[in-house]
Design a protein around this motif. Sequence first.
Motif, short mmCIF file in Angstrom:
data_model
loop_
_atom_site.label_atom_id
_atom_site.label_comp_id
_atom_site.label_asym_id
_atom_site.label_seq_id
_atom_site.Cartn_x
_atom_site.Cartn_y
_atom_site.Cartn_z
N GLU A 24 105.56 -19.90 -1.36
CA GLU A 24 104.94 -19.31 -0.03
C GLU A 24 104.85 -19.40 1.11
OE1 GLU A 24 101.68 -22.82 1.20
OE2 GLU A 24 103.19 -23.83 0.31
N GLU A 25 106.12 -19.20 1.51
CA GLU A 25 106.14 -18.87 2.95
C GLU A 25 106.12 -17.03 2.93
OE1 GLU A 25 110.54 -18.08 0.21
OE2 GLU A 25 108.89 -19.68 0.50
N ASP A 26 105.37 -16.27 1.79
CA ASP A 26 105.48 -14.72 1.81
C ASP A 26 104.08 -14.92 2.27
OD1 ASP A 26 108.29 -14.67 0.77
OD2 ASP A 26 107.18 -13.94 -1.65
N THR A 27 103.60 -16.34 2.15
CA THR A 27 101.61 -16.27 2.29
C THR A 27 101.10 -17.60 3.67
OG1 THR A 27 101.06 -17.72 1.38
CG2 THR A 27 101.02 -15.27 0.45
N ILE A 86 113.33 -18.62 4.58
CA ILE A 86 113.37 -18.92 3.14
C ILE A 86 112.96 -20.41 3.43
CG2 ILE A 86 114.90 -19.02 0.73
CD1 ILE A 86 116.62 -17.02 2.35
N SER A 87 112.48 -20.47 2.12
CA SER A 87 111.53 -21.74 1.55
C SER A 87 112.80 -22.24 0.78
CB SER A 87 110.37 -22.69 1.00
OG SER A 87 110.19 -21.77 -0.30
N GLU A 88 112.76 -24.01 0.91
CA GLU A 88 113.52 -24.67 -0.22
C GLU A 88 113.70 -24.51 -1.59
OE1 GLU A 88 113.92 -28.39 1.60
OE2 GLU A 88 116.14 -27.99 1.74
N ALA A 89 112.21 -24.59 -1.45
CA ALA A 89 111.69 -24.66 -3.21
C ALA A 89 111.86 -23.15 -3.66
CB ALA A 89 110.52 -24.77 -2.78
N SER A 90 112.10 -22.11 -3.17
CA SER A 90 112.49 -20.93 -3.67
C SER A 90 113.28 -20.63 -3.95
CB SER A 90 112.04 -19.47 -2.09
OG SER A 90 110.87 -20.18 -1.83
#
Length: 270
Positions: free
Chosen positions: A194-197, A154-158
């Motif tokens: 952005e982690e999704d891609t 997971i990204s912090e930005a999410s």
Amino acid sequence: MSAPTITSIHIYPIKSMGGISLTEAEVGMRGLQHDRRYMLISSSGRFLSQRQCPQMAHFHLDFNANMTGFLVRFHDDVLEIPLEIKINQNQVVEAKIWDDWVSVLVSEKTINDWFSERLNQPTRLVYLPNTSLRFSSKGEETMSLADGYPILIISEASLEKLNIQIANNTRDSKPMEMMRFRPNILLGNLNPHEEDTLGEFQLDEATLQVVKPCSRCVLTTLDPINLQRGEEPLRTLSTYRKFDNKIHFGANVICLKPGLIQVATRRTTT
């Protein structure tokens, strides 16, 4: 595309219990070393989680002083368990995790009794040895006792975006903590989701690949402190992260090349 950085690493040695924060970890084909190799099973052999036993959120783990075992804490009680169970020393049984039946090793009676007493039901702590094969939802990769895939990122930005959305939608709701989502690797230097891609990407010595966004369940609505269920974060996520009747947050990842990863050591390449 941005090059992600590692901001934290987490393992959950016993499925559905508290995690351990690390500064570095070995990543293998089954996931992070020691991650979800243990789980509790009922008298019928089915795995237990916070879905059926919310009080499992109050079990917390850490390494013992010399890193030869784990300490399991439940309020003021402490139990020590080994890092792994040897196949020639313990009973082998079949246990069910979702739709999979897997061969696992049963812990000794004193350990099982300790968990049974604190959960007020018969239960056994079992361990997945290297000799026992379990495959990911994709069907090709061996994995641990995690739900569907070996690794969750997971990204912090999410999370930052989610908490902004929650604050805009609900005045009295407190921010969500990342541990509600139980990631293995938290990433910085990314845009929201952005982690999704990321596709195939490098983290230090390990090569990883995103398989799919992670579908989230009601478990994320359980407050790990008071064990009360609420509407968040699923209510807010459903307003902007719902696809084909599934709510996405974080990404499921497999390992293509094992290696050591570290927090805040160096940037990755994609």
